[in-house]
Design an enzyme around this catalytic site. Structure first.
Site, PDB file in Angstrom:
ATOM      1  N   LYS A  29     -10.286   2.190   2.542  1.00 55.80           N
ATOM      2  CA  LYS A  29     -10.381   0.850   1.942  1.00 55.80           C
ATOM      3  C   LYS A  29     -11.145  -0.104   2.865  1.00 55.80           C
ATOM      4  O   LYS A  29     -12.018  -0.836   2.425  1.00 55.80           O
ATOM      5  CB  LYS A  29      -8.980   0.243   1.702  1.00 55.80           C
ATOM      6  CG  LYS A  29      -8.079   1.047   0.799  1.00 55.80           C
ATOM      7  CD  LYS A  29      -6.772   0.297   0.521  1.00 55.80           C
ATOM      8  CE  LYS A  29      -5.884   0.072   1.738  1.00 55.80           C
ATOM      9  NZ  LYS A  29      -5.304   1.303   2.312  1.00 55.80           N
ATOM     10  N   ARG A  59       0.769  -4.680  -2.103  1.00 56.72           N
ATOM     11  CA  ARG A  59       1.359  -3.401  -1.713  1.00 56.72           C
ATOM     12  C   ARG A  59       2.712  -3.169  -2.373  1.00 56.72           C
ATOM     13  O   ARG A  59       3.352  -2.151  -2.095  1.00 56.72           O
ATOM     14  CB  ARG A  59       1.545  -3.369  -0.195  1.00 56.72           C
ATOM     15  CG  ARG A  59       0.452  -2.592   0.552  1.00 56.72           C
ATOM     16  CD  ARG A  59       0.681  -2.838   2.011  1.00 56.72           C
ATOM     17  NE  ARG A  59       0.217  -1.801   2.877  1.00 56.72           N
ATOM     18  CZ  ARG A  59      -0.906  -1.881   3.599  1.00 56.72           C
ATOM     19  NH1 ARG A  59      -1.695  -2.906   3.474  1.00 56.72           N
ATOM     20  NH2 ARG A  59      -1.218  -0.921   4.427  1.00 56.72           N
ATOM     21  N   ARG A  67       4.239   5.533   6.934  1.00 58.99           N
ATOM     22  CA  ARG A  67       3.387   4.651   6.110  1.00 58.99           C
ATOM     23  C   ARG A  67       3.049   5.330   4.777  1.00 58.99           C
ATOM     24  O   ARG A  67       2.983   4.684   3.740  1.00 58.99           O
ATOM     25  CB  ARG A  67       2.124   4.276   6.881  1.00 58.99           C
ATOM     26  CG  ARG A  67       2.431   3.346   8.065  1.00 58.99           C
ATOM     27  CD  ARG A  67       1.248   3.214   8.996  1.00 58.99           C
ATOM     28  NE  ARG A  67       0.170   2.459   8.404  1.00 58.99           N
ATOM     29  CZ  ARG A  67      -1.122   2.655   8.682  1.00 58.99           C
ATOM     30  NH1 ARG A  67      -1.479   3.575   9.526  1.00 58.99           N
ATOM     31  NH2 ARG A  67      -2.021   1.910   8.093  1.00 58.99           N
ATOM     32  N   ARG A 108      -5.143   1.442  17.205  1.00 63.77           N
ATOM     33  CA  ARG A 108      -4.070   0.748  16.480  1.00 63.77           C
ATOM     34  C   ARG A 108      -2.767   1.410  16.853  1.00 63.77           C
ATOM     35  O   ARG A 108      -2.652   2.625  16.822  1.00 63.77           O
ATOM     36  CB  ARG A 108      -4.288   0.901  14.966  1.00 63.77           C
ATOM     37  CG  ARG A 108      -5.361   0.005  14.428  1.00 63.77           C
ATOM     38  CD  ARG A 108      -5.606   0.286  12.962  1.00 63.77           C
ATOM     39  NE  ARG A 108      -4.396   0.292  12.148  1.00 63.77           N
ATOM     40  CZ  ARG A 108      -4.424   0.227  10.818  1.00 63.77           C
ATOM     41  NH1 ARG A 108      -5.552   0.139  10.169  1.00 63.77           N
ATOM     42  NH2 ARG A 108      -3.293   0.230  10.148  1.00 63.77           N
ATOM     43  N   ARG A 126     -10.007   8.783  13.658  1.00 61.42           N
ATOM     44  CA  ARG A 126     -10.122   7.357  13.984  1.00 61.42           C
ATOM     45  C   ARG A 126      -9.671   7.132  15.431  1.00 61.42           C
ATOM     46  O   ARG A 126     -10.255   6.357  16.162  1.00 61.42           O
ATOM     47  CB  ARG A 126      -9.237   6.567  13.008  1.00 61.42           C
ATOM     48  CG  ARG A 126      -9.324   5.088  13.110  1.00 61.42           C
ATOM     49  CD  ARG A 126      -9.066   4.426  11.762  1.00 61.42           C
ATOM     50  NE  ARG A 126      -7.642   4.282  11.456  1.00 61.42           N
ATOM     51  CZ  ARG A 126      -7.181   3.922  10.267  1.00 61.42           C
ATOM     52  NH1 ARG A 126      -8.007   3.700   9.270  1.00 61.42           N
ATOM     53  NH2 ARG A 126      -5.895   3.786  10.068  1.00 61.42           N
TER      54      ARG A 126
END
Ligand code: AMP
Length: 192
Positions: free
Chosen positions: A11, A86, A145, A134, A125
């Site tokens: 996204k 969300r 998550r 992160r 990532r």
């Protein structure tokens, strides 16, 4: 428009490309919250442990965050929501908020994904060092998550399906191919 999908679906990558191309801002609620944590302001201190755990910040707080962001002048011509809504409650709140501003959603684009690939992407990532690290990019937190996505966020899909503004695309293609799929949809909507 809304870009919708689980963590790691791309996204953020797509929102940044579209934002540049169409000259409208990317409203990434995760970035807004991480910035608040970084700044250690009131919001940041309140949400820090929630982000660390990969849980969701409460709907009322998120409505306040998005409302404040929509007040900024750069949203006047349109915007790309990345990471909001969300929950179904957030989607309902967003409807009311947009109504009160005489605005509306053109489309919700769902990036369909394969769960195993998402782990590989988050691994990438982290190991590529391309994006800033992160603290929620770990196997355990990603698992949580994804569970939170399944339980609380996925039910937003039928909400927008009923409104006939949901488009599903293959989020597992290359970045360029995903962008093309999205741009094709946006062209179709514009020509309606
Ligand atoms: P993201 O960068 O979109 O993956 O978001 C990072 C984290 O910020 C999420 O795991 C949540 O803890 C929090 N967050 C971002 N957007 C929302 C939202 N709309 N509702 C609740 N929590 C959110």
């Amino acid at each position: 428009m809304i870009l919708f999908g689980p963590p790691g679906a791309g996204k953020g990558t797509q929102a940044a490309i579209l934002s540049e191309h169409y000259g409208i801002p990317q409203l990434a609620t995760g970035d807004i919250l991480r910035n608040a944590v970084e700044a250690q302001d009131t919001l940041g201190r309140r949400v820090e442990s929630i982000l660390e755990a990969g849980e969701l910040v409460d709907d009322e707080t998120m409505l306040g965050v998005i409302n404040a962001r929509l007040d900024k002048a750069d949203c006047a011509k349109g915007f790309i929501l990345d990471g909001f809504p969300r929950t179904v409650k957030q989607a309902q709140d967003l409807d009311a908020l947009l109504n009160s501003r005489n605005a509306h959603l053109d489309c919700v684009i769902e990036l369909e994904t394969v769960a195993s690939e998402l782990y590989a992407r988050v691994d990438n990532r982290v190991s590529s060092g391309l994006s800033p690290p992160r603290s929620d990019d770990t196997f355990e937190i990603l698992t949580n998550r994804l569970q939170v996505y399944h339980d609380s966020t996925a039910p937003v899909v039928p909400f927008y399906e009923k409104k006939l503004i949901l488009w599903k695309i293959d989020g597992m293609k290359t970045v360029e191919e995903v962008t093309q799929q999205i741009m094709t949809i946006l062209k179709k909507i514009k020509n309606k």
